[in-house]
Design an enzyme around this catalytic site. Structure first.
Site, short mmCIF file in Angstrom:
data_model
loop_
_atom_site.label_atom_id
_atom_site.label_comp_id
_atom_site.label_asym_id
_atom_site.label_seq_id
_atom_site.Cartn_x
_atom_site.Cartn_y
_atom_site.Cartn_z
N ALA A 1 0.83 -1.21 0.00
CA ALA A 1 0.00 0.00 0.00
C ALA A 1 0.86 1.26 0.00
O ALA A 1 0.58 2.22 -0.73
CB ALA A 1 -0.94 -0.01 1.20
N CYS B 1 4.17 -12.13 0.11
CA CYS B 1 3.43 -13.31 -0.34
C CYS B 1 4.36 -14.38 -0.93
O CYS B 1 3.98 -15.54 -1.04
CB CYS B 1 2.39 -12.92 -1.38
SG CYS B 1 1.12 -11.80 -0.77
N ASP C 1 -3.30 -3.27 4.83
CA ASP C 1 -3.72 -4.24 5.83
C ASP C 1 -4.03 -3.64 7.19
O ASP C 1 -4.50 -4.35 8.08
CB ASP C 1 -2.62 -5.30 6.01
CG ASP C 1 -2.51 -6.24 4.82
OD1 ASP C 1 -3.31 -6.09 3.88
OD2 ASP C 1 -1.62 -7.11 4.83
N TYR D 1 -13.47 -20.64 -26.58
CA TYR D 1 -13.63 -22.10 -26.63
C TYR D 1 -12.72 -22.71 -27.69
O TYR D 1 -12.66 -22.25 -28.82
CB TYR D 1 -15.08 -22.48 -26.93
CG TYR D 1 -15.24 -23.91 -27.44
CD1 TYR D 1 -14.79 -24.99 -26.68
CD2 TYR D 1 -15.80 -24.16 -28.70
CE1 TYR D 1 -14.91 -26.30 -27.16
CE2 TYR D 1 -15.94 -25.46 -29.17
CZ TYR D 1 -15.49 -26.52 -28.40
OH TYR D 1 -15.60 -27.81 -28.87
N TRP E 1 -20.02 -24.49 -23.64
CA TRP E 1 -20.51 -23.90 -22.41
C TRP E 1 -19.39 -24.01 -21.38
O TRP E 1 -19.04 -25.10 -20.95
CB TRP E 1 -21.76 -24.63 -21.88
CG TRP E 1 -23.00 -24.39 -22.68
CD1 TRP E 1 -23.66 -25.30 -23.45
CD2 TRP E 1 -23.73 -23.18 -22.78
NE1 TRP E 1 -24.76 -24.73 -24.04
CE2 TRP E 1 -24.83 -23.42 -23.64
CE3 TRP E 1 -23.58 -21.89 -22.27
CZ2 TRP E 1 -25.77 -22.43 -23.98
CZ3 TRP E 1 -24.51 -20.91 -22.59
CH2 TRP E 1 -25.59 -21.18 -23.44
#
Length: 454
Positions: A12, A43, A282, A427, A435
């Site tokens: 931040a 992280c 945080d 796709y 789908w």
């Protein structure tokens, strides 16, 4: 010349400083960093421990030289002790033990979070580690290299606990995962959580459930974790990962209000209510886009965004933080678990009438080799049809992180479940289906909703 002081050099804080200088190159921007690691990826620490990241320096998003080339002034090893919001000064102690007052016109608090330290005796013993800052990670890494431990006890089964169990196992260490309750109970529903447990056990991680440690003791060269029933877990090292709490004491001392989980209360412009003082990351609350209220959701993605908003507004802008959905993903060996939005239990508490449907479908056309099943739990409001949340689990090859992002984008825009069927998604048989799995899950939910109404 306007003077901006940023307290905190992680996600931040650096995002705020960079954005301010991008908009106002003439600003004098000073960033106070309490350690010597500005703009490092915390992280990435589990992957440093695993050996997948081979050089700790590569965890830096930008080098010190790159940051200072933007015009910001980095003050490493400088800790903010107090803020006088009336005089607009920060009292700072430097690495040499000296104190000085730093004046500001605008201030951004980005003090981050602290590791939760449970009421357990012996957490200060050698061989016991937390994993919140770079110093923590490097101390743990040095222990691994110098002592070559053969066993480890990890206390806590949240994301950091799971990633650390994975990392240490990859180093050939026998890991015992101590869980007060089941794995990921706050993040995934039980049906998916059990699959994570199975993946851990498949790779040799020994789970100990229902154990609340009361102390850590030394027994010769080893450590022993004990609970109130005198159950024992012996290991060569212990890593504690039971959560984070906002580092909000400095803000509270300055007169800022605290809200959810004692995080700094801010509006969507990241203003604290103190004149010229913003806060992000945080240490602060986050506006939840579905709940439409502040919550405490400490996430790296959120910290970057909030910091950017705070930095823009400190430079004279008027941007608002769009809100968080709590979108998260974690890799546990070859399994990936992700979620976004609300679980059914959370939606019920918030006043929705949720319906959750779990579906299983292949990540691409089943006739093409290598198809792997995805588990999708989709939650929507049975009355309005609004999409409320999704949990997703599958193999790492199925690009779970990007699949959850489709749902996150839909949630961000307040879409109904039925509207997922209208999305124009890509796709080809090796990669998907006509789908998409997201749409197959939406159709299963729609069918279940109709049956409940019949």
């Amino acid at each position: 010349m306007d003077r901006l002081v940023v307290i905190g050099g992680s996600d931040a804080g650096i995002s705020a400083a960079l954005r301010s200088l991008e908009l106002r190159p003439d600003m004098e921007v000073t960033v106070l960093v309490s350690d010597r690691f500005p703009n490092f990826s915390i992280c990435g620490l589990p992957f440093l421990l695993s050996g997948e990241v081979t050089d700790w320096r590569s965890l830096a998003h930008r080098t010190r030289e790159e940051l200072e080339a933007t015009g910001m002034r980095l003050r490493l090893g400088c800790k903010a002790r107090s803020v006088d919001a009336t005089r607009r000064t920060v009292t700072v102690s430097d690495a040499d033990g000296g104190n000085f007052d730093l004046p500001y016109d605008r201030l951004i608090l980005a003090t981050g979070a602290l590791s939760v330290k449970p009421p357990v005796e012996g957490l200060d013993l050698p061989g016991v580690f937390f994993l919140r800052w770079m110093e923590d990670g490097l101390a743990c890494l040095n222990f691994l290299k110098e002592r070559s431990p053969r066993s480890a006890a990890v206390i806590g089964s949240g994301y950091i606990g799971l990633e650390t169990a994975d990392a240490l196992t990859r180093r050939g260490i026998q890991v015992t995962l101590i869980q007060r309750s089941g794995t990921l109970r706050k993040t995934l529903d039980p049906s998916l959580s059990r699959l994570v447990d199975e993946e851990l056990e498949k790779h040799g991680v020994r789970p100990v459930q229902g154990m609340t440690p009361k102390g850590v003791e030394r027994s010769g060269e080893r450590l022993v974790v004990l609970d109130e029933r005198n159950r024992r877990v012996e290991a060569d090292m212990v890593l504690v990962a039971v959560g984070a709490r906002p580092n909000s004491e400095l803000a509270a001392q300055a007169g800022a209000d605290l809200g959810a989980a004692k995080a700094v209360r801010v509006n969507r412009r990241m203003e604290t209510g103190l004149p010229g003082v913003y806060a992000a990351g945080d240490c602060v609350e986050a506006y939840h886009r579905i709940l439409e209220k502040p919550v405490y959701l400490p996430l790296g993605t959120t910290a970057h965004k909030q910091g950017r908003v705070a930095g823009e507004n400190a430079a004279g802008g008027a941007r608002e933080f769009a809100g968080s959905l709590g979108t998260q993903v974690v890799q546990v060996f070859d399994l990936v678990a992700a979620r976004t939005g609300l679980m059914e239990s959370e939606a019920s508490v918030a006043g929705w009438r949720p319906l959750t449907v779990e579906t299983e479908c292949p990540d691409h056309k089943a006739y093409y080799p290598g198809a792997r099943n995805l588990q999708i739990r989709l939650t929507g409001d049975r009355e309005t049809g609004r999409l409320l949340g999704v949990q997703l689990l599958g193999r790492r090859e199925s690009e779970i992180a990007k699949r959850i992002d489709v749902f996150a984008a839909c949630l961000f825009h307040g879409m109904d479940v039925e509207a997922l069927n209208d999305l124009d998604l890509s796709y080809t048989p090796p990669l998907g289906a006509p789908w998409d799995p997201a749409q197959a899950a939406a159709q299963a939910w729609g069918s279940a909703r109709k049956m409940r109404k019949a």
